[in-house]
Design an enzyme around this catalytic site. Sequence first.
Site: not given
Length: 253
Positions: A40, A61, A66, A93, A97, A117, A119
């Site tokens: 915040e 965030s 925001h 995940h 790699r 995951n 993102r």
Amino acid sequence: DPQNARLVVGCSILGNPAPLEGLRTGAEILGAHFIEDNCESLGARVDGKSCGTFGLMNTFSCYYSHQISAIEGGMILTNDDECATLCRLLRDHGMTRHVRTPQSFEEEYDFRLFGYNVRPLEIHAAIAREQLKKLPGFIAARRANTALFRRLTEDLPITTPTLTGEPSPFGLNFTVASRAARAALAGALREAGIDCRLPTGGSFGKHAYGAPWREQSTPNADRVHETGIFLGNAPFNISEKIEKAVDVMKAAL
């Protein structure tokens, strides 16, 4: 038991810096890790240092309400290589790699963690990069709006939080005398076309998921939950809107 603490979290609420240096020192004394929830307070500073740079890890965030918006998503900052690798694995995940170059065909799909995951999409990141360029101007406008609101409400029966350091406010938050006073004010504001809400989530112990910790004493959070109210701020001049809101407050309070 503080002596068994393994983690201390510093959270700067609604753009207002927490006593981060003291919290970090306390964590060091306890032998605990210190992380910052700075979701915040992007752009806020305390003791000349940017909030979101004190912890082992620091969260931000880009939620639409925001300081900047990437539509959705956020960021984690860390200068610790192990934490950075773990964050990237959780983001992708649990796959390696994107944290090291595969040395074989099999390593191209090598999963080391139960990744989530979590993102942002590339378009979210692109928007956030452009929004960051505008952040200093956004903060200056919001500070000016906050100063005007506080000046116009000096004589009203409300309590505003003490601001510390260099805040990055995206809202105008305060408490009133009672729950009944808040209900009357919220009704008057909405009737005038001005929306309002509870500051943050109020007191966690007052929500259903906080039931296991309800016996803990949290008087300040409870007071905000019962009597707090929050008006939106904007990254541009909204003096006319603030003046309108204050007129409604004067009549309702």
